[in-house]
Motif scaffolding. Structure first.
Motif, short mmCIF file in Angstrom:
data_model
loop_
_atom_site.label_atom_id
_atom_site.label_comp_id
_atom_site.label_asym_id
_atom_site.label_seq_id
_atom_site.Cartn_x
_atom_site.Cartn_y
_atom_site.Cartn_z
N ALA A 117 0.82 -1.22 0.00
CA ALA A 117 0.00 0.00 0.00
C ALA A 117 0.85 1.27 0.00
CB ALA A 117 -0.92 0.00 1.22
N GLY A 118 2.16 1.11 -0.09
CA GLY A 118 3.03 2.28 -0.12
C GLY A 118 3.35 2.87 1.22
N ASP A 119 2.92 2.21 2.29
CA ASP A 119 3.19 2.75 3.62
C ASP A 119 4.14 1.88 4.43
OD1 ASP A 119 1.49 0.65 3.88
OD2 ASP A 119 -0.04 1.68 5.07
N GLY A 120 4.85 0.98 3.75
CA GLY A 120 5.82 0.14 4.44
C GLY A 120 5.21 -1.18 4.89
N SER A 121 6.07 -2.13 5.19
CA SER A 121 5.62 -3.45 5.62
C SER A 121 5.42 -3.49 7.13
CB SER A 121 6.65 -4.50 5.22
OG SER A 121 7.93 -4.19 5.75
N VAL A 122 4.66 -4.51 7.59
CA VAL A 122 4.44 -4.64 9.04
C VAL A 122 5.61 -5.31 9.72
CG1 VAL A 122 1.95 -4.66 8.78
CG2 VAL A 122 3.17 -6.82 8.78
N LYS A 123 6.44 -6.02 8.94
CA LYS A 123 7.70 -6.60 9.44
C LYS A 123 7.48 -7.61 10.57
CE LYS A 123 10.58 -2.65 8.08
NZ LYS A 123 9.56 -1.83 7.43
N ASN A 124 6.69 -8.64 10.27
CA ASN A 124 6.47 -9.75 11.20
C ASN A 124 6.91 -11.05 10.55
OD1 ASN A 124 5.32 -8.28 13.34
ND2 ASN A 124 3.28 -8.41 12.44
N ILE A 125 7.49 -11.94 11.36
CA ILE A 125 7.84 -13.28 10.91
C ILE A 125 7.18 -14.27 11.86
CG2 ILE A 125 9.69 -14.94 10.48
CD1 ILE A 125 11.55 -12.55 9.94
N TYR A 126 6.35 -15.14 11.29
CA TYR A 126 5.67 -16.17 12.08
C TYR A 126 6.44 -17.49 11.93
CZ TYR A 126 1.87 -12.77 11.78
OH TYR A 126 1.12 -11.63 11.82
N THR A 144 6.35 -15.26 17.21
CA THR A 144 6.00 -14.19 16.27
C THR A 144 7.00 -13.08 16.50
OG1 THR A 144 3.64 -14.74 16.26
CG2 THR A 144 4.26 -12.55 15.52
N LEU A 145 7.93 -12.94 15.58
CA LEU A 145 8.99 -11.95 15.74
C LEU A 145 8.64 -10.68 14.97
CD1 LEU A 145 12.11 -11.53 16.67
CD2 LEU A 145 12.51 -11.71 14.21
N HIS A 146 8.68 -9.56 15.65
CA HIS A 146 8.57 -8.26 14.99
C HIS A 146 9.96 -7.67 14.89
CE1 HIS A 146 6.98 -4.47 13.62
NE2 HIS A 146 7.62 -3.84 14.60
N TYR A 147 10.29 -7.16 13.72
CA TYR A 147 11.61 -6.55 13.55
C TYR A 147 11.45 -5.14 12.98
CZ TYR A 147 11.24 -7.58 8.52
OH TYR A 147 10.82 -7.63 7.21
N GLU A 148 12.49 -4.35 13.14
CA GLU A 148 12.56 -3.01 12.56
C GLU A 148 13.72 -2.97 11.58
OE1 GLU A 148 12.98 -0.28 15.77
OE2 GLU A 148 10.89 -0.48 16.44
N TRP A 149 13.48 -2.31 10.45
CA TRP A 149 14.52 -2.15 9.43
C TRP A 149 14.16 -0.92 8.63
CZ3 TRP A 149 15.68 -6.15 4.95
CH2 TRP A 149 17.00 -5.96 4.50
N SER A 150 15.16 -0.23 8.13
CA SER A 150 14.91 1.03 7.44
C SER A 150 14.27 0.86 6.07
CB SER A 150 16.23 1.81 7.30
OG SER A 150 17.18 1.04 6.58
N VAL A 151 14.26 -0.35 5.53
CA VAL A 151 13.71 -0.57 4.19
C VAL A 151 12.18 -0.65 4.25
CG1 VAL A 151 15.80 -1.83 3.59
CG2 VAL A 151 13.76 -3.10 4.24
N LEU A 152 11.53 -0.35 3.13
CA LEU A 152 10.07 -0.37 3.08
C LEU A 152 9.51 -1.74 2.69
CD1 LEU A 152 9.27 3.05 1.33
CD2 LEU A 152 9.07 2.48 3.76
N ASP A 153 10.17 -2.41 1.76
CA ASP A 153 9.58 -3.59 1.13
C ASP A 153 10.62 -4.71 1.05
OD1 ASP A 153 7.77 -5.18 -0.19
OD2 ASP A 153 7.90 -4.13 -2.10
#
Length: 291
Positions: A117-126, A144-153
């Motif tokens: 949707a152009g607003d970045g990914s939710v960045k979850n790994i199940y 369920t791991l949530h991560y942060e990263w500067s990339v959008l997609d």
């Protein structure tokens, strides 16, 4: 003087030894067609470690939180597995590897890593354990791991034999970033921040790339897929970030598919599978023919 000349000649010849040849893979063999009408956008592909000739796949954005077990010899869906307490915002890739804290057991890693949707990914790994029996049902995530990263997609999620997850971002031109989430992060409830990444070394493309990838079961080979090519690296050091950012890849066999994004090594690393998004898409297999 002659001795010195011979010594120099030997040294020079050793420096000029060619790099080990990349393996050769056959042309794609159509081994089956996924005719199940629920599989409409097979975005990722992964080989089971406990069920022979079984592949896992999932739909892209907007589907329910489910994966499918598929017979690699026919394309028939063997089981539909709902992932409890999960959401499919934009599932892009899937991988099979050792479980967090128990590498001898087999787990499925599902990446909700895409940006639709152009607003970045939710960045979850199940992460779910591979089911012992293949039948319709549901699976509870063990992590369920949530991560942060500067990339959008990000459309590529791979796992190495040590349980580390390698991610590759998708950008216009294909020169994305390569990041890693260590296996230890999956044994914590904390959000993991990817603070260090390297730049992918592939020829520039004309699309948003790459769209999928996989690490071989022994950890020594990597496949990375773009819209028009399939790239291969040998990774003897298991240092994926360095290899993918500094070593020139080799283009290996692939089939130009309708919207091909998925690629997976087979369980023994004797070849690899690909398939495309869309209805009634074939599964192609590429067998290793030489080393």
């Amino acid at each position: 003087m002659v001795t010195n000349f011979v010594f120099i000649l030997l040294i020079g010849s050793s420096l000029l030894q060619p790099a080990p040849a990349a393996p050769i893979f056959s042309h794609g063999i159509n081994v089956g067609v996924i005719t199940d009408h629920d599989v409409t956008e097979a975005s990722g592909l992964a080989s089971s470690r406990i069920h022979p000739n079984v592949l896992y796949t999932h739909n892209d954005k907007g589907d329910s939180s489910r994966i499918f077990a598929v017979d690699a010899d026919s394309g028939n869906v063997l089981a539909e597995l709902n992932i409890n307490n999960a959401r499919n915002y934009d599932w892009e890739d899937i991988a099979v590897g050792g479980c967090p804290g128990a590498l001898t057991k087999s787990c499925i890693y599902i990446g909700d890593t895409g940006d639709h949707a152009g607003d970045g990914s939710v960045k979850n790994i199940y992460v779910v354990k591979e089911p012992v029996l293949l039948k319709d049902g549901s699976l509870d995530p063990i992590v369920t791991l949530h991560y942060e990263w500067s990339v959008l997609d990000t459309e590529t999620l791979m796992i190495d034999p040590s349980g580390n997850v390698i991610l590759v971002s998708k950008v216009h031109g294909g020169i994305g970033q390569v990041g890693m989430i260590p296996a230890s992060a999956f044994q914590s409830s904390a959000t993991y921040r990817i603070s260090t990444s390297t730049t992918l070394n592939i020829p520039q493309t004309t699309h948003n790339d790459p769209v999928g990838g996989d690490i071989s079961p022994n950890g020594r080979e990597v496949l990375l897929r773009t819209h028009n090519s399939l790239f291969y690296w040998r990774v003897d050091s298991m240092d994926y970030l360095t290899t993918l950012s500094t070593v020139d890849p080799v283009v290996v066999s692939h089939v130009k598919e309708h919207q091909g994004e998925a690629v997976a090594w087979d369980t023994l690393g004797n070849g690899y599978f690909t398939c495309s998004e869309g209805h009634n898409q074939p599964i192609y297999y590429f067998r290793r023919s030489s080393q």
